[in-house]
Design a protein around this motif. Structure first.
Motif, short mmCIF file in Angstrom:
data_model
loop_
_atom_site.label_atom_id
_atom_site.label_comp_id
_atom_site.label_asym_id
_atom_site.label_seq_id
_atom_site.Cartn_x
_atom_site.Cartn_y
_atom_site.Cartn_z
N LYS A 57 0.43 -47.47 -6.47
CA LYS A 57 -0.13 -47.53 -7.97
C LYS A 57 -1.39 -46.86 -7.88
O LYS A 57 -1.98 -45.88 -8.88
CB LYS A 57 -0.03 -48.89 -8.61
CG LYS A 57 1.24 -49.55 -8.93
CD LYS A 57 0.99 -50.75 -9.36
CE LYS A 57 2.47 -51.55 -9.90
NZ LYS A 57 2.25 -52.72 -10.36
N LYS A 103 12.02 -52.10 -4.88
CA LYS A 103 12.56 -53.65 -4.75
C LYS A 103 13.88 -53.49 -3.89
O LYS A 103 14.25 -54.33 -3.27
CB LYS A 103 12.95 -53.86 -6.22
CG LYS A 103 12.48 -54.94 -6.72
CD LYS A 103 12.77 -55.23 -8.16
CE LYS A 103 11.69 -55.75 -8.88
NZ LYS A 103 12.19 -56.07 -10.47
N ASN A 118 8.05 -46.05 -6.35
CA ASN A 118 7.69 -47.37 -6.63
C ASN A 118 8.83 -48.06 -7.17
O ASN A 118 8.93 -49.36 -6.79
CB ASN A 118 6.47 -47.50 -7.67
CG ASN A 118 5.80 -48.62 -7.88
OD1 ASN A 118 5.61 -49.28 -6.81
ND2 ASN A 118 5.43 -48.94 -8.94
N ARG A 119 9.75 -47.57 -8.19
CA ARG A 119 10.77 -48.28 -8.61
C ARG A 119 11.89 -48.35 -7.58
O ARG A 119 12.68 -49.67 -7.89
CB ARG A 119 11.52 -47.35 -10.00
CG ARG A 119 10.80 -47.26 -10.97
CD ARG A 119 11.75 -46.47 -12.33
NE ARG A 119 12.13 -45.08 -11.60
CZ ARG A 119 11.51 -44.01 -12.07
NH1 ARG A 119 10.04 -44.29 -12.62
NH2 ARG A 119 11.83 -43.04 -11.76
N ASN A 120 11.91 -47.70 -6.61
CA ASN A 120 12.91 -48.12 -5.59
C ASN A 120 12.36 -48.98 -4.56
O ASN A 120 13.38 -49.49 -3.62
CB ASN A 120 13.24 -46.74 -4.91
CG ASN A 120 13.96 -45.60 -5.88
OD1 ASN A 120 14.56 -46.19 -6.85
ND2 ASN A 120 13.77 -44.32 -5.55
N SER A 170 5.97 -42.56 -8.82
CA SER A 170 6.69 -43.40 -9.91
C SER A 170 8.11 -43.80 -9.52
O SER A 170 8.65 -45.10 -9.51
CB SER A 170 6.50 -43.18 -11.04
OG SER A 170 7.00 -44.00 -12.12
N GLU A 171 9.12 -42.87 -9.15
CA GLU A 171 10.44 -43.02 -8.84
C GLU A 171 10.40 -43.82 -7.43
O GLU A 171 11.16 -44.81 -7.17
CB GLU A 171 10.88 -41.57 -8.50
CG GLU A 171 12.46 -41.90 -8.12
CD GLU A 171 13.20 -40.56 -7.65
OE1 GLU A 171 13.99 -40.43 -7.04
OE2 GLU A 171 12.42 -39.58 -8.16
N THR A 185 2.74 -51.48 -2.68
CA THR A 185 2.78 -51.26 -4.14
C THR A 185 1.56 -50.81 -4.83
O THR A 185 1.34 -50.20 -5.78
CB THR A 185 3.42 -52.49 -4.95
OG1 THR A 185 4.82 -52.80 -4.41
CG2 THR A 185 3.66 -52.35 -6.37
#
Length: 181
Positions: free
Chosen positions: A80, A118, A114-116, A111-112, A76
């Protein structure tokens, strides 16, 4: 004799480990210890992977990524960091009047990704795919730019030929068609 017990409860394991190290062993914690425990990545490593992406070096970029993650880098933090780097590149590009689409695409893709993280079974694979998408888009953009340059060169050459042929044709007008004075 009395015994004093102190318990700390933290939400993340890295913070718990830091306090455990400092309280259990009564040793001072160095910056290196904190960086290793938190998986913080040196900005030069983020710049290195970004350069590999920009020169279309998929194999080296993925190997470098794998090496960083094996050494304990936080995925992460890395993602970032790349987004922050591309954000700075957007600022520089805007100040210098350069195009920013490739950086915007890189940030959106990361960004997409990073959202995935989890929900991903294998977060590293998500980041690898994002890097490949970014490199492929940059390759396509370079091909398009090269084609546009070639088309512009052809457009410039064609009018010159037309002008020459027009001059030749006008000088070979039969006398019978020449306007009378």
């Amino acid at each position: 004799s009395s015994v004093f017990l102190l318990f700390f409860f933290f939400n993340d394991t890295a913070t718990t480990e830091i306090y455990t190290l400092s309280l259990h062993d009564a040793l001072p914690i160095s910056n290196t210890d904190v960086i290793e425990l938190l998986g913080i990545i040196d900005s030069s490593k983020i710049e290195t992977i970004a350069k590999m992406i920009e020169v279309d070096n998929k194999k080296e970029a993925l190997e470098f990524l794998n090496n960083l993650l094996q050494k304990g880098a936080d995925i992460t933090q890395l993602t970032k960091g790349l987004m922050a780097l591309y954000r700075e590149k957007i600022k520089d590009a805007l100040e210098n009047g350069h195009l920013i689409q490739k950086y915007v695409y890189a940030i959106e893709t990361l960004s997409e990704c990073n959202r995935n993280f989890k929900h991903a079974l294998y977060p590293q694979l998500s980041l690898e795919i994002a890097i490949i998408k970014i490199i492929n888009t940059l390759e396509e953009e370079k091909i398009t730019d090269n084609n546009n340059i070639k088309e512009k060169a052809i457009e410039v050459k064609e009018p010159e030929k037309d002008r020459k042929s027009t001059r030749l044709n006008s000088s070979h007008i039969p006398l019978s068609r020449m306007p009378s004075s």
